[in-house]
Design a protein around this motif. Structure first.
Motif, short mmCIF file in Angstrom:
data_model
loop_
_atom_site.label_atom_id
_atom_site.label_comp_id
_atom_site.label_asym_id
_atom_site.label_seq_id
_atom_site.Cartn_x
_atom_site.Cartn_y
_atom_site.Cartn_z
N GLY A 331 -90.39 1.91 -6.58
CA GLY A 331 -91.58 2.51 -5.99
C GLY A 331 -92.81 1.92 -6.65
O GLY A 331 -92.77 1.43 -7.78
N TYR A 332 -93.95 1.98 -5.97
CA TYR A 332 -95.13 1.21 -6.38
C TYR A 332 -96.37 2.10 -6.49
O TYR A 332 -96.50 3.12 -5.81
N TYR A 333 -97.27 1.67 -7.35
CA TYR A 333 -98.58 2.31 -7.45
C TYR A 333 -99.55 1.58 -6.53
O TYR A 333 -99.71 0.36 -6.62
N LEU A 334 -100.18 2.32 -5.63
CA LEU A 334 -101.09 1.71 -4.66
C LEU A 334 -102.55 1.88 -5.05
O LEU A 334 -103.43 1.39 -4.34
N GLY A 335 -102.79 2.56 -6.16
CA GLY A 335 -104.16 2.80 -6.59
C GLY A 335 -104.65 4.19 -6.20
O GLY A 335 -104.09 4.85 -5.30
N ASN A 336 -105.66 4.67 -6.89
CA ASN A 336 -106.31 5.94 -6.58
C ASN A 336 -105.33 7.12 -6.59
O ASN A 336 -105.42 8.06 -5.79
N GLY A 337 -104.34 7.05 -7.49
CA GLY A 337 -103.38 8.14 -7.63
C GLY A 337 -102.32 8.21 -6.55
O GLY A 337 -101.60 9.22 -6.44
N ASP A 338 -102.19 7.15 -5.77
CA ASP A 338 -101.21 7.12 -4.66
C ASP A 338 -100.00 6.28 -5.07
O ASP A 338 -100.12 5.09 -5.38
N TYR A 339 -98.82 6.92 -5.07
CA TYR A 339 -97.56 6.26 -5.41
C TYR A 339 -96.68 6.27 -4.17
O TYR A 339 -96.57 7.30 -3.50
N ALA A 340 -96.07 5.15 -3.86
CA ALA A 340 -95.33 5.08 -2.58
C ALA A 340 -94.07 4.24 -2.68
O ALA A 340 -93.95 3.35 -3.53
N ILE A 341 -93.14 4.55 -1.81
CA ILE A 341 -91.88 3.80 -1.72
C ILE A 341 -91.45 3.76 -0.26
O ILE A 341 -91.70 4.70 0.51
N ARG A 342 -90.84 2.64 0.13
CA ARG A 342 -90.20 2.53 1.45
C ARG A 342 -88.69 2.44 1.23
O ARG A 342 -88.22 1.69 0.37
N TYR A 343 -87.97 3.18 2.07
CA TYR A 343 -86.50 3.13 2.02
C TYR A 343 -85.99 3.09 3.45
O TYR A 343 -86.52 3.80 4.32
N ILE A 344 -84.96 2.29 3.70
CA ILE A 344 -84.38 2.18 5.04
C ILE A 344 -82.88 2.46 4.96
O ILE A 344 -82.13 1.65 4.40
N PRO A 345 -82.42 3.59 5.47
CA PRO A 345 -80.98 3.90 5.43
C PRO A 345 -80.22 3.06 6.45
O PRO A 345 -80.68 2.86 7.56
N LYS A 346 -79.06 2.57 6.06
CA LYS A 346 -78.30 1.67 6.94
C LYS A 346 -77.29 2.39 7.83
O LYS A 346 -76.70 1.75 8.71
N LYS A 347 -77.05 3.69 7.59
CA LYS A 347 -76.02 4.38 8.39
C LYS A 347 -76.36 5.85 8.51
O LYS A 347 -77.20 6.39 7.78
N ALA A 348 -75.68 6.51 9.45
CA ALA A 348 -75.86 7.94 9.64
C ALA A 348 -75.21 8.69 8.49
O ALA A 348 -74.06 8.42 8.12
N GLU A 349 -75.96 9.63 7.90
CA GLU A 349 -75.43 10.42 6.78
C GLU A 349 -76.46 11.47 6.39
O GLU A 349 -77.61 11.45 6.85
N ASN A 350 -76.04 12.40 5.53
CA ASN A 350 -76.99 13.26 4.83
C ASN A 350 -77.29 12.57 3.51
O ASN A 350 -76.44 12.52 2.61
#
Length: 429
Positions: A331-350
């Motif tokens: 996960g990354y710091y985008l500045g101004n107190g904003d922290y973000a991450i992208r995740y892409i699930p590859k299959k159906a699941e909980n």
């Protein structure tokens, strides 16, 4: 004397047939592969590619491992094996590609996934993509993606003018999970690319379903490959010789008809147009009340302290159980107190996950989300709109192979593909 009217009608009919099913010239292809990494199916696909090298005009072989230890040296090792077998192969086909030429176009791309921006700095591989795309040609450059999209994203960033000169067939699924940031960059900034995004259909090639054929991929090595030259014994090193070749549908697609006709029946699958790439943005951790389609972008933003950390720096991790291990995603710091991450699930699941970080506000946070089995699924306000040339796995329920969307569009050709390959393996015996 022959009836001239009948002759004219016959010629017209043949012309119309040819126009509907054109036979293209040798396609210009560039392979982007994570060979040598954690998944050895790329080695199997490289063996197939080299044995069919007469069918393509090769522009590049680029090592693009967004995850794992892939490298161009593994491509070169495979070419060395091919060279040892070439004298036997050329007794049957003199048009197979020269090993030294293949070595000359083998390049190293980025090792590791891209930061949140989706690109970083140029690599030998990304520069080579640009050089090949800019060549004067009446044909497009087809980029066949077997690994990450990092070098493609970098090339597009550095030379956006190439977007009209390239066409992409990308094996997504797990590769999309590792290339979430570079994929998002491309979808957001280059929606008009000619892009075939294959997230699931390719699984049909190594499915255990025998409904459409009686092929047993576990027996193929012993019955066909064993004892064949130098490439044959090497094949045994990957999945103990069991056929997987999850990236090979990109080659099958180029071998079987006009690749610009995406909805045709082909060895490499049949695809339909999609108008958006699904993305869900959350400003807190998710719960099981939240639902996304598999292969969708999950973008989570968290609030934390405003610090002097450089923007786009890794500062926390998302941990996801995977079998007996745990996979970690940055996960990354985008500045101004904003922290973000992208995740892409590859299959159906909980899906369940937790965050670790030296930042107290983030460390220990836990979340879950429901992933459904239909791509691209429902529309959302944050989706990336796509142009008229973005295609993906067919959504017709009748074409599912079990849980695999579009799987039958590839599965139905498995026997024909393997029977054809068996003829070439015989050349090495």
């Amino acid at each position: 004397m022959r009836n001239p009217i009948l002759i004219a009608l016959f010629c017209l009919t043949q012309s119309l047939i040819s126009a509907q099913n054109p036979t293209p010239s040798k396609p210009r292809i560039l392979i982007s592969t994570d060979i040598g990494g954690t998944d050895p199916d790329d080695n199997q696909s490289m063996t197939h590619l080299l044995m069919y090298s007469d069918l393509f005009h090769f522009e590049g072989l680029v090592s693009s491992p967004s995850y794992g230890e892939g490298n161009k040296e593994e491509i070169l090792r495979m070419i060395d094996l091919y060279e040892k077998d070439l004298p036997k192969l050329r007794k049957h086909n003199k048009n197979l590609e020269k090993p030294n030429y293949l070595r000359s176009i083998t390049k190293q791309g980025r090792k590791g996934n891209a930061p949140y921006l989706g690109y970083t700095t140029a690599t030998e591989g990304s520069d080579w993509i640009i050089k090949c795309a800019k060549k004067k040609s009446t044909q497009p450059l087809w980029i066949l993606g077997w690994g990450g999209l990092e070098d493609v994203a970098q090339a597009l960033h550095d030379a956006p003018e190439i977007q009209n000169k390239i066409k992409i067939y990308w094996i997504g699924g797990p590769n999309k999970k590792w290339s979430a940031n570079s994929y998002a960059y491309i979808a957001e900034n280059f929606p008009n690319l000619f892009f075939i995004e294959v997230n699931s259909s390719y699984y049909g090639f190594f499915s255990d379903n025998t409904e459409l054929d009686s092929v047993n991929s576990s027996n193929y090595y012993d019955s066909v490959i064993k004892g064949a030259g130098h490439l044959g014994p090497d094949f045994k090193n990957y999945y103990n010789g069991e056929i997987k070749m999850g990236d090979s549908p990109s080659l099958f697609y180029m071998m079987d008809g006009n690749p610009e006709n995406t909805e045709r029946e082909s060895w490499g699958g049949s695809f339909e147009k999609i108008s958006y790439s699904p993305r869900m943005i959350y400003n807190q951790v998710t719960t099981l009340k939240d639902t996304v389609s598999f292969c969708s972008i999950i973008e989570i933003h968290l609030k934390g302290p405003k610090t002097a950390i450089a923007s786009d720096s890794i500062c926390f991790w998302m941990e996801v159980p995977y079998g007996k291990t745990v996979q970690k995603w940055p996960g990354y710091y985008l500045g101004n107190g904003d922290y973000a991450i992208r995740y892409i699930p590859k299959k159906a699941e909980n899906l369940h996950y937790n965050f670790t970080s030296e930042i107290a506000e983030i460390n220990g946070l836990k979340g879950s989300i429901v992933v459904t089995n239909l791509w691209p699924g429902k529309k959302h306000n944050a989706d990336y709109p796509l142009g008229n040339n973005w295609y993906s796995d067919k959504s017709d329920p009748d074409l599912y192979d079990g849980k695999i969307q579009g799987g039958k569009t590839v599965l139905k050709w498995r026997k024909a593909i393997l029977d054809d390959w068996a003829k070439r393996w015989k050349w090495l015996k």
